[in-house]
Write an enzyme that holds these catalytic residues in place. Structure first.
Site, short mmCIF file in Angstrom:
data_model
loop_
_atom_site.label_atom_id
_atom_site.label_comp_id
_atom_site.label_asym_id
_atom_site.label_seq_id
_atom_site.Cartn_x
_atom_site.Cartn_y
_atom_site.Cartn_z
N GLU A 28 0.85 -1.18 0.00
CA GLU A 28 0.00 0.00 0.00
C GLU A 28 0.89 1.24 0.00
O GLU A 28 1.85 1.28 0.78
CB GLU A 28 -0.91 0.04 1.24
CG GLU A 28 -2.02 1.06 1.08
CD GLU A 28 -3.02 1.08 2.23
OE1 GLU A 28 -2.68 0.65 3.34
OE2 GLU A 28 -4.14 1.54 2.00
N HIS B 265 -9.81 -3.70 9.40
CA HIS B 265 -9.58 -3.56 7.96
C HIS B 265 -9.92 -4.85 7.19
O HIS B 265 -10.12 -4.80 5.98
CB HIS B 265 -8.12 -3.27 7.68
CG HIS B 265 -7.73 -1.82 7.79
ND1 HIS B 265 -8.44 -0.81 7.22
CD2 HIS B 265 -6.65 -1.23 8.38
CE1 HIS B 265 -7.82 0.35 7.47
NE2 HIS B 265 -6.74 0.11 8.17
N GLU C 261 -6.00 -3.20 12.53
CA GLU C 261 -5.70 -3.96 11.30
C GLU C 261 -6.77 -5.02 11.04
O GLU C 261 -7.11 -5.32 9.90
CB GLU C 261 -4.32 -4.61 11.39
CG GLU C 261 -3.17 -3.62 11.61
CD GLU C 261 -3.12 -2.49 10.60
OE1 GLU C 261 -3.55 -2.68 9.45
OE2 GLU C 261 -2.66 -1.39 10.98
ZN LIG Z 1 -5.21 1.34 8.77
#
Ligand SMILES: [Zn+2]
Length: 894
Positions: free
Chosen positions: A166, A337, A334
């Protein structure tokens, strides 16, 4: 993704007048969007040819830092074309075939990060295959596939491979359609040393060993964007557990895996909670958490294979409660996500807040739910305040900010706006609509957009459907424009003492006037009296009037501080609130302190009014309330340094916090919450920093015992005590602190001990500390810590810190990869505002970053100029306050 933790070491070192160093930003604003549509989603790549499935096989050569690979992509040609375009960077393609036939031409342009293929004749609509071989690079910074050297726990050097894709770095490992709307399935194969462990998004499908090498093929992933592909390989070991059909693994450098036990237990609890909250069970067969040593900072939510900097995942006997909080809260972020980000992905980087704000908000709720004694949501007020200080600038930007090409996307990850403001706005809407209704909306959103992409409109539409209210319009005020309102409250009383208040709003700015007068629909939570449930109310127009209890009762229009706005009360109501301060719910006290302090900084309130509130805490103990007060007092003390009024103010500040410090004492008690223990350390280290002789003596005595007995100070208490010793260090103390740092047993201790060393006040000793920060005493996996250490020098030696920073920029930025420009453009001015003349600082910053980062530089310089002006104003206000007979003395006796 996450790049900084609230309990990170930077809190200690960056402490006053500086921002928590972390990351990114951007400019412009967008209007409310339409629901996601693949065809209209922003992007650089043409949409007539889209990938459906990738089979990627790589053979890394770690010694040469090169890789070779082959790729077979199943494509859907949506309209007949001879041209196929996708992303690549530093790769050379060969033997490129379309449906088995050699293509006409292949052009790779590294500047554009694109490869263009021309076919001999137009490809027909339908499915086709594209195959090629390629060669590429292994990176040394965490971008793409990177090699990470580290010192092995048992001695000797090791190296492992991991990935960080990312936002736009999958293309560095394999050519691909590297934009978030191009979802596809991925089947990864890698050939690596046979004894290495290998991890990817999915479990291993097969492993074939030939001599010293093994070829490992992973199962095909679900449909996802390229930035979520993960691969890690090396001499790693795992601890694991299986719950509800999902295998959980925590991976670390061999010998450190047991440090993942807490993370492994957390992950199982969090996943079960999220399965319930989101209403769709986690869809993958396994969830790995991988502790990567070194330059990789923070954590990344790769689907099924989350990577963490090892310091944010592993715990050792040297770890503190702060470390444990970091582990839980970052895991919770996380893992959120896995739904918001992975199962449902923003359509384009404009909407990165859909990933990040959501993950931060969900993580805060989960952390609070499972660790009530941490009072996590109350503590999130600090993160909201950080967002409000950034968003109180004229140069601030909206949560949804247009990114014109994906190469700029790195700058869209702004911790204060994208993460913290977004989190606060979600919290405000959740409180306004009710938790159950909001959860319903989230469930509808995730269900409707699963295995696909989304825009903000998709979210608000789902929440509107759940709540029966038109949320999109109200919400757009908060996500599509910068800033936030100051709500003015003017009370009037009738003959019977009943109160009605008239409400008005304008944009709150720390400096300057609003160039385009803004208006928000503001969800208020109104509480009259010291208890009772608040009433939800939407402020839609100026002059709106409401009944608000009785005139002798305290009043909050932002009860529990859940709203992202500031409040200013008319003088009589404020006096009533100050009088009742000690009886208010703690979160109402905190928001009153926050707002009054912000108004002081903006020149809209007098300092004594804020200090009257701060003094009213007496010896009531609450971590966030006192954290707010010590931050404010610390900012004034820092402003006063080097001025004639310094000692008098330091003495006033010590007296104000002393009753609470005395009540807590120096020893932890068994039944104390982590918050109270942390408060004790905050008060101790501030007393030490502000020259309290008793605190300095006590810290030195404890340090003397610690030198010979490492159990004499608990890990949690070490930073506070060492910071006091370091600030007041003699050359002999410095030698002992340095010896301690060199003997650190692990990176947790290393960060703690070296950070303390940087706080030395004595200039000569600080120069020695600076040389140490740059030396090879810092092992390769801790390379990124050097930047924190050099910034740590700033607290006591701003000019030296700047000199070292500016002269060693390349070395210090090496491990920060794509975030380096943002650190330089936006954060360095906010840190070094008092290190070098401002115009010189601005010129230097501009010379170090690309011209298109002018908005980031403007934000950094606005903060720098504000900090400078604030120093002058606060010094004057504090001196005048202390010179007023009766005022200061009266407060000290509280
Ligand atoms: Zn994040």
């Amino acid at each position: 993704m996450i790049r900084a933790s609230r309990s990170g070491t930077l809190r200690v070192t960056l402490f006053r007048g500086a921002l928590p160093l972390a990351v990114a930003i951007i400019a412009g604003s967008v209007s409310a969007q339409a629901p996601f549509s693949f065809d209209t989603a922003f992007g650089r790549l043409p949409k007539d040819v889209v990938p459906l499935d990738y089979a990627v096989a790589i053979v890394p050569n770690v010694t040469e830092k090169t890789l070779t690979g082959t790729e077979r992509i199943t494509l859907n040609v949506r309209s007949a074309t001879t041209r196929i375009q996708f992303n690549s960077l530093n790769e050379t393609l060969s033997d490129v075939r379309f449906d088995g036939q050699k293509v006409n031409s292949v052009t790779s342009d590294d500047k554009q990060q694109l490869t263009t293929i021309l076919l001999n004749s137009p490809a027909k609509v339908g499915h086709h295959s594209l195959t090629f071989s390629y060669s590429g690079k292994i990176e040394t910074a965490p971008q793409g596939l990177f090699a990470q050297p580290y010192s092995k726990p048992g001695g000797g050097d090791g190296v492992l491979l991991s990935t960080q894709f990312e936002q736009t770095d999958a293309r560095r490992m394999f050519p691909c359609w590297d934009e978030p709307a191009f979802r596809a399935t991925f089947q990864l194969t890698a050939t690596v040393p046979a004894e290495w462990a290998t991890i990817s998004n999915m479990p291993i499908a097969k492993k074939v060993t030939k001599g010293k090498l093994a070829t490992v093929t992973f199962q095909r992933s679900p449909s996802m964007p390229s930035y979520l592909v993960e691969f890690t390989a090396g001499d790693l070991a795992e601890i694991s557990a299986t719950k509800d059909g999902v295998k959980f693994g925590v991976w670390a450098v061999r010998g450190q895996e047991q440090g993942g036990a807490v993370a492994l237990a957390n992950a199982q609890v969090i996943l079960a909670d999220y399965n319930d909250y989101f209403g769709i069970p986690y869809p993958l067969p396994k969830l790995d958490s991988i502790a990567v040593p070194g330059g990789f900072q923070g954590a990344m939510e790769n689907w099924g294979a989350i990577t963490y900097n090892d310091q944010t995942l592993l715990l050792t006997p040297s770890s503190t409660i702060g470390n444990r909080q970091t582990v839980f809260s970052i895991e919770a972020h996380e893992m959120a996500h896995q739904w918001n980000g992975d199962l449902v992905t923003m359509g384009w980087w404009d909407d990165i807040w859909l990933n990040e704000s959501f993950a931060s908000w969900r993580a805060a709720k989960e952390t609070e739910l499972r660790n009530p004694s941490w009072k996590w949501l109350e503590g999130e007020d600090a993160s909201k305040e950080s967002a409000m200080s950034a968003d109180g600038r004229i140069t601030s930007h909206a949560i949804e900010t247009h990114v014109t090409d994906e190469l700029q996307a790195a700058n869209a990850f702004d911790p204060q706006i994208t993460y913290a403001k977004g989190e606060s706005v979600l919290q405000m809407f959740e409180a306004f609509l009710g938790d159950d209704v909001f959860r319903d909306g989230v469930r509808r959103f995730v269900k409707a957009r699963a295995y696909s992409n989304a825009t903000s409109a998709d979210l608000w539409n789902a929440i509107s459907a759940a709540s029966g209210r038109t949320v999109a319009e109200i919400a757009a005020d908060w996500t599509t424009r910068p800033g936030f309102p100051l709500v003015s409250v003017a009370a009037s009383c009738d003959a019977a003492g009943n109160r009605s208040v008239s409400l008005a709003q304008q944009r709150f700015l720390l400096q300057g006037a609003d160039p385009n007068p803004s208006h928000w629909n503001v969800p208020l939570q109104v509480r009259a009296g010291a208890d009772g449930a608040p009433q939800s109310l939407l402020l839609t127009k100026d002059g709106q009037s409401i009944a608000a209890g009785r005139c002798d009762q305290p009043l909050s229009v932002n009860a529990n501080g859940v709203g992202f706005f500031r409040s200013a009360y008319d003088p009589a109501t404020l006096q009533t609130n100050i009088k009742a301060f000690g009886s208010l719910p703690m979160r109402d006290r905190i928001v009153l302190l926050d707002d009054q302090w912000a108004l002081v900084q903006a020149g809209q309130q007098k300092l004594p009014t804020y200090l009257a509130l701060a003094s009213s805490m007496g010896d009531d103990l609450d971590e966030r309330a006192w954290g707010q007060i010590t931050d404010a007092l610390g900012t004034i003390e820092y402003a006063e340094r080097g001025t004639p009024g310094h000692d008098a103010f330091a003495s006033y500040a010590r007296a104000l916090i002393k009753p609470a410090a005395d009540r807590l004492g120096w020893e932890s008690k068994e039944d104390e919450t982590p918050g109270l223990q942390k408060l004790r350390r905050t008060l101790q280290s501030d007393l030490g920093a502000w020259g309290d002789q008793a605190a300095i003596t006590e810290a030195r005595q404890r340090f003397a015992r610690f030198k010979t007995d490492r159990t004499a100070i608990a890990p949690d208490d070490q930073s506070a005590i060492l910071s006091i010793v370091a600030r007041n260090a003699t050359p002999a103390d410095f030698e002992q602190l340095h010896a301690l740092a060199k003997s650190a047993k692990n990176e947790t201790e290393l960060r703690r001990f070296y950070s303390a060393l940087m706080l030395v006040r004595d200039t000569k000793l600080a120069e020695q500390a600076a040389a140490i920060a740059l030396s090879n005493e810092i092992p390769p996996q801790a390379d990124a810590v050097r930047l924190n250490l050099v910034i740590g020098l700033h607290d006591e030696n701003p000019a030296l810190s700047w000199k070292i920073f500016s002269e060693n920029l390349d070395t210090l930025m090496a491990s920060h990869a794509s975030f380096a420009p943002l650190i330089i453009a936006q954060y360095s001015p906010a840190i070094f505002w008092n290190s070098v003349p401002l115009d010189q600082l601005e010129g230097w910053v501009k010379s170090k970053v690309p011209a298109e980062m002018e908005d980031n530089v403007a934000r950094g310089m606005e903060t720098a100029r504000f900090n400078f002006a604030r120093k002058v104003a606060l010094t004057e206000a504090a001196d005048s306050f202390l010179a007023t007979p009766g005022l200061a003395g009266g407060s000290q006796k509280q």
